[in-house]
Design an enzyme around this catalytic site. Structure first.
Site, mmCIF file in Angstrom:
data_model
loop_
_atom_site.group_PDB
_atom_site.id
_atom_site.type_symbol
_atom_site.label_atom_id
_atom_site.label_comp_id
_atom_site.label_asym_id
_atom_site.label_seq_id
_atom_site.Cartn_x
_atom_site.Cartn_y
_atom_site.Cartn_z
ATOM 1 C CD GLU A 135 43.439 47.954 41.651
ATOM 2 O OE1 GLU A 135 42.305 47.555 41.318
ATOM 3 O OE2 GLU A 135 44.423 47.882 40.916
ATOM 4 C CD GLU A 192 42.803 42.687 40.211
ATOM 5 O OE1 GLU A 192 42.207 42.292 39.196
ATOM 6 O OE2 GLU A 192 42.282 43.413 41.052
HETATM 7 C C1 GAL Z 1 41.140 45.908 39.022
HETATM 8 C C2 GAL Z 1 42.271 46.395 38.146
HETATM 9 C C3 GAL Z 1 42.218 47.859 37.873
HETATM 10 C C4 GAL Z 1 40.821 48.399 37.676
HETATM 11 C C5 GAL Z 1 39.855 47.869 38.705
HETATM 12 C C6 GAL Z 1 38.412 48.260 38.486
HETATM 13 O O1 GAL Z 1 40.912 44.556 38.783
HETATM 14 O O2 GAL Z 1 43.502 46.095 38.755
HETATM 15 O O3 GAL Z 1 43.079 48.131 36.801
HETATM 16 O O4 GAL Z 1 40.420 48.274 36.386
HETATM 17 O O5 GAL Z 1 39.917 46.479 38.766
HETATM 18 O O6 GAL Z 1 37.780 47.422 37.605
#
Ligand code: GAL
Length: 445
Positions: free
Chosen positions: A353, A165
């Site tokens: 994710e 990100e």
């Molecule tokens: C993403 C990030 C993670 C985690 C997730 C939930 O943006 O890559 O590290 O924090 O969000 O907020």
């Protein structure tokens, strides 16, 4: 339902070094920007810090056994740059390399495929002191770091994610200042974006050269953007937001340049470009890691110079939200997957994710997080629908294994499939973890 995704579909769980490892000053590791940021008053909710986090540095063996017992075949983790290179570049810290070797070997001994993220936001403070992502020399430093990791781990690790990100680094770290290093200022945005985009491609090239058969990707956040109304101003605002949130890092890599068409402000980036940069921004990734949590509604705003837009928060729109007020929007996941499928240069998509934070409570030793179970079921159904309509999705990573240090939210936002009692470090599998275990039961590993 799992069978519907196909035999080759990869099911994994994603983590990040800084959020779980702890042991921040052990075995030669030096401060990263988040250690320094967390020491400043008022930056992290409740004054939390990640000095111990989930103590994964010492408990990784049991934690990986838990990954295995939940049925996941893929484990995504990131490398802490300042464990490997305490000064950011130069002298290598062997105990740092040794830790990740132990971690990788443990994965392999359990039949789990390791996925390395090279950079998940924890820049060595030593590099921040000389300007961090604002300094173009970051491209050399990052290439050096990537080469060290490739040479140390490439004999056993096939799957690589270059950056996590980058938009969060540029937007939150160097523009709004909500994330480390908290260096606020709109004038940082474009140089930081450009240096991140150069590193994204350069990291890919380093890995391609040094790791035979590597499968190389990079991970970007994405959110489907809806205009708040059909007015021309709102529609243009939505296009600007889409350019920033979804197109900014993929298009230069695909050779399309920065998305200036939707957001003319981006043409100022040429001030930071040197000869040959357009070529250097390109890299043919094997996959794009997409991270999706929510969709967004935006409207035009005269009060926000430069961006000229503002988000209409989900909490004001009477829609279902997670514990963090993020809109629960499986349809947004579906739409964004369809949007990325349109890029010709995208070979494969991995959902690197997806997950949700809710208020979890322990009742009689159990955590019945049925809202999270429903969230996963609905998002997975959206992923499946997109896949069945031809989107080339090769895998899905749940965020995340353990409740952990959720950046500026500290420990107040719990995303884990496993509950962590931060006083005792006791782990308890939540209902959602059990749900995944059932769902993945037949997975061949
Ligand atoms: C993403 C990030 C993670 C985690 C997730 C939930 O943006 O890559 O590290 O924090 O969000 O907020």
């Amino acid at each position: 339902m799992k069978e519907d995704f196909g035999e080759d579909f990869q099911w994994g769980i994603a983590t990040a070094a800084y959020q779980i490892e702890g042991a921040v000053h052990e075995d030669g590791r030096t401060d990263c920007v988040w250690d320094v940021f967390a020491r400043k008053k008022g930056k992290i909710r409740n004054g939390d810090h990640a000095q111990h986090a989930c103590d994964f540095y010492h408990r990784y063996e049991q934690d990986l056994e838990m990954v295995r017992s939940l049925g996941f075949g893929q484990f995504r983790f990131s490398i802490s740059w300042s464990r490997i290179l305490p000064e950011g570049h130069g002298t290598v810290n062997q105990p740092g390399i040794d830790f990740y070797n132990r971690l990788i070997d443990k994965c392999l001994s359990l039949g789990i495929e390791p996925w390395i993220t090279l950079y998940h936001w924890d820049l060595p403070q030593a590099l921040e002191k000389t300007g961090g992502w604002k300094n173009r020399r970051i491209v050399e430093w990052f290439a050096e770091y990537a080469a060290i990791c490739a040479n140390a781990f490439g004999d056993r690790v096939r799957n690589w994610i270059v950056l996590n990100e980058p938009m969060a680094v540029a937007g939150l770290g160097y523009t709004t200042g909500e994330h480390a290093p908290g260096d606020k200022g709109i004038h940082h945005f474009l140089p930081v974006v450009h240096h991140l985009a150069l590193c994204q491609a350069e990291g890919g090239r380093v890995l391609r050269q040094l790791v035979p058969n590597a499968r190389i990707g990079t991970a970007i956040s994405c959110s489907y953007v809806y205009p708040n109304s059909t007015s021309a101003a709102d529609v243009r605002a939505a296009r600007r937001a889409d350019a920033l949130l979804n197109r900014l890092f993929i298009e230069p890599a695909l050779g399309l340049g920065y998305p200036k068409d939707a957001f003319p402000f981006l043409s100022n980036i040429k001030r930071f470009m040197r000869e040959g940069d357009r070529e250097k921004l390109k890299f043919d990734f094997d996959f794009w890691g997409l991270q999706n949590y929510f969709s967004m509604v935006v409207q035009h705003s005269y009060l926000a110079p430069v961006m000229w837009l503002k988000e209409v928060p989900a909490t004001l729109r009477n829609v279902p939200v997670t514990g963090m007020g993020w809109e629960i929007s499986p349809v947004g996941m579906y739409e964004i997957l369809k949007q990325f499928q349109k890029y010709e240069g995208v070979r494969e998509i991995i959902i690197s994710e997806n997950g949700a934070a809710f208020k979890d409570s322990v009742v009689d030793g159990e955590i019945n997080d049925h809202e999270r179970v429903t969230y996963f079921k609905r998002y997975l159904a959206a992923v499946l629908k997109a896949k069945q309509e031809g989107v080339k999705i090769g895998g899905y990573f749940a965020w995340t294994l353990l409740d952990n240090f959720e950046w500026a939210h500290g420990y107040s936002a719990r995303f884990g499939l496993v509950f962590v009692d931060f006083n005792t470090q006791k782990r308890t599998v939540k209902e959602s973890g059990k749900w995944f275990r059932n769902f993945l039961k037949d997975s061949k590993m």
